[in-house]
Design a protein around this motif. Structure first.
Motif, mmCIF file in Angstrom:
data_model
loop_
_atom_site.group_PDB
_atom_site.id
_atom_site.type_symbol
_atom_site.label_atom_id
_atom_site.label_comp_id
_atom_site.label_asym_id
_atom_site.label_seq_id
_atom_site.Cartn_x
_atom_site.Cartn_y
_atom_site.Cartn_z
ATOM 1 N N GLU A 43 0.849 -1.195 0.000
ATOM 2 C CA GLU A 43 0.000 0.000 0.000
ATOM 3 C C GLU A 43 0.879 1.237 0.000
ATOM 4 O O GLU A 43 1.579 1.512 0.964
ATOM 5 C CB GLU A 43 -0.928 0.000 1.217
ATOM 6 C CG GLU A 43 -1.907 -1.153 1.210
ATOM 7 C CD GLU A 43 -2.869 -1.127 2.393
ATOM 8 O OE1 GLU A 43 -2.825 -0.174 3.201
ATOM 9 O OE2 GLU A 43 -3.672 -2.069 2.486
ATOM 10 N N SER A 77 -8.196 -4.200 -12.654
ATOM 11 C CA SER A 77 -8.936 -4.591 -11.443
ATOM 12 C C SER A 77 -9.968 -5.672 -11.720
ATOM 13 O O SER A 77 -10.424 -6.343 -10.802
ATOM 14 C CB SER A 77 -9.612 -3.375 -10.812
ATOM 15 O OG SER A 77 -10.748 -2.971 -11.555
ATOM 16 N N ARG A 90 -6.149 -1.938 -5.476
ATOM 17 C CA ARG A 90 -6.850 -1.259 -4.396
ATOM 18 C C ARG A 90 -7.645 -0.073 -4.946
ATOM 19 O O ARG A 90 -7.184 0.634 -5.844
ATOM 20 C CB ARG A 90 -5.864 -0.787 -3.325
ATOM 21 C CG ARG A 90 -5.280 -1.924 -2.520
ATOM 22 C CD ARG A 90 -4.377 -1.498 -1.378
ATOM 23 N NE ARG A 90 -3.654 -0.270 -1.616
ATOM 24 C CZ ARG A 90 -3.916 0.886 -0.992
ATOM 25 N NH1 ARG A 90 -4.855 0.985 -0.091
ATOM 26 N NH2 ARG A 90 -3.205 1.953 -1.275
ATOM 27 N N GLN A 119 -8.174 2.779 -3.830
ATOM 28 C CA GLN A 119 -7.515 4.073 -3.651
ATOM 29 C C GLN A 119 -6.740 4.466 -4.899
ATOM 30 O O GLN A 119 -6.661 5.656 -5.237
ATOM 31 C CB GLN A 119 -6.569 4.052 -2.442
ATOM 32 C CG GLN A 119 -7.263 4.028 -1.110
ATOM 33 C CD GLN A 119 -7.611 2.627 -0.634
ATOM 34 O OE1 GLN A 119 -7.598 1.656 -1.394
ATOM 35 N NE2 GLN A 119 -7.943 2.517 0.641
#
Length: 188
Positions: A83, A140, A146, A148
């Motif tokens: 992340e 995705s 993610r 974000q």
């Protein structure tokens, strides 16, 4: 960081593969490589905007964005669970958007990309940003991305649009509104 890039060519990609951040190899045409390659292209486009004489506040915002895009590209080439893009990064973009947009007149029509060299470069970066966002959405659908990361690019494209408007006004070039009525109408 040391001398990570002491030798620029390795010949390891001559077979059409590239190394991910964890050492795994994948095709240079994979959705993941395409996604972080487009993020890199976007970063270069923002560098083109920064190469112009622009207001300090815009330069500071775009320089931070370049750092963020390195983080985003890093997250995309590292194993799932890494992340590097956070909700706070998205909030910062929203705050910048609100601040820059506050002094602009509301739009009632579409504007044509242009408005001087810096503004035109910013519009081009915006379109690359939209392509990067589409690439992340496609990725995705088959691999973990993610949310974000996608939200960051969505807000960034909006910010680049607003900054292009700011730069067009700063340059004195103004904005050219799209004149829909000038489209050719089919003749009977």
């Amino acid at each position: 960081m040391g001398n990570r890039l002491s030798k620029i060519y390795t010949r390891t990609g001559d077979d059409g593969s590239t190394g991910l951040g964890d050492g795994r190899r994948t095709g240079k045409d994979s959705l993941r490589v395409d996604a972080y390659g487009t993020v890199d292209e976007l970063n270069s486009g923002i560098g083109m905007v920064l190469a112009h004489a622009i207001p300090d506040a815009v330069a500071a915002a775009l320089t931070q964005v370049q750092h963020d895009l390195f983080d985003l590209g890093g997250e995309l080439c590292l194993p799932p669970g890494t992340e590097l893009v956070f909700d706070g990064d998205i909030t910062r973009l929203e705050d910048l958007l609100d601040g820059f947009n506050e002094h602009l007149p509301p739009l009632k029509d579409f504007i044509l990309p242009g408005g001087g060299h810096a503004a035109a470069a910013c519009h081009l970066a915006r379109t690359v940003c939209r392509r990067a966002e589409r690439g992340l959405v496609a990725l995705s659908r088959v691999e973990v991305v993610r949310p974000q990361c996608i939200r960051y690019l969505n807000r960034l494209s909006d910010l680049l649009f607003v900054i292009a408007r700011v730069l067009a006004r700063e340059a004195g070039a103004g904005e050219v509104l799209w004149k829909n009525e000038h489209r050719r109408k089919p003749q009977a």
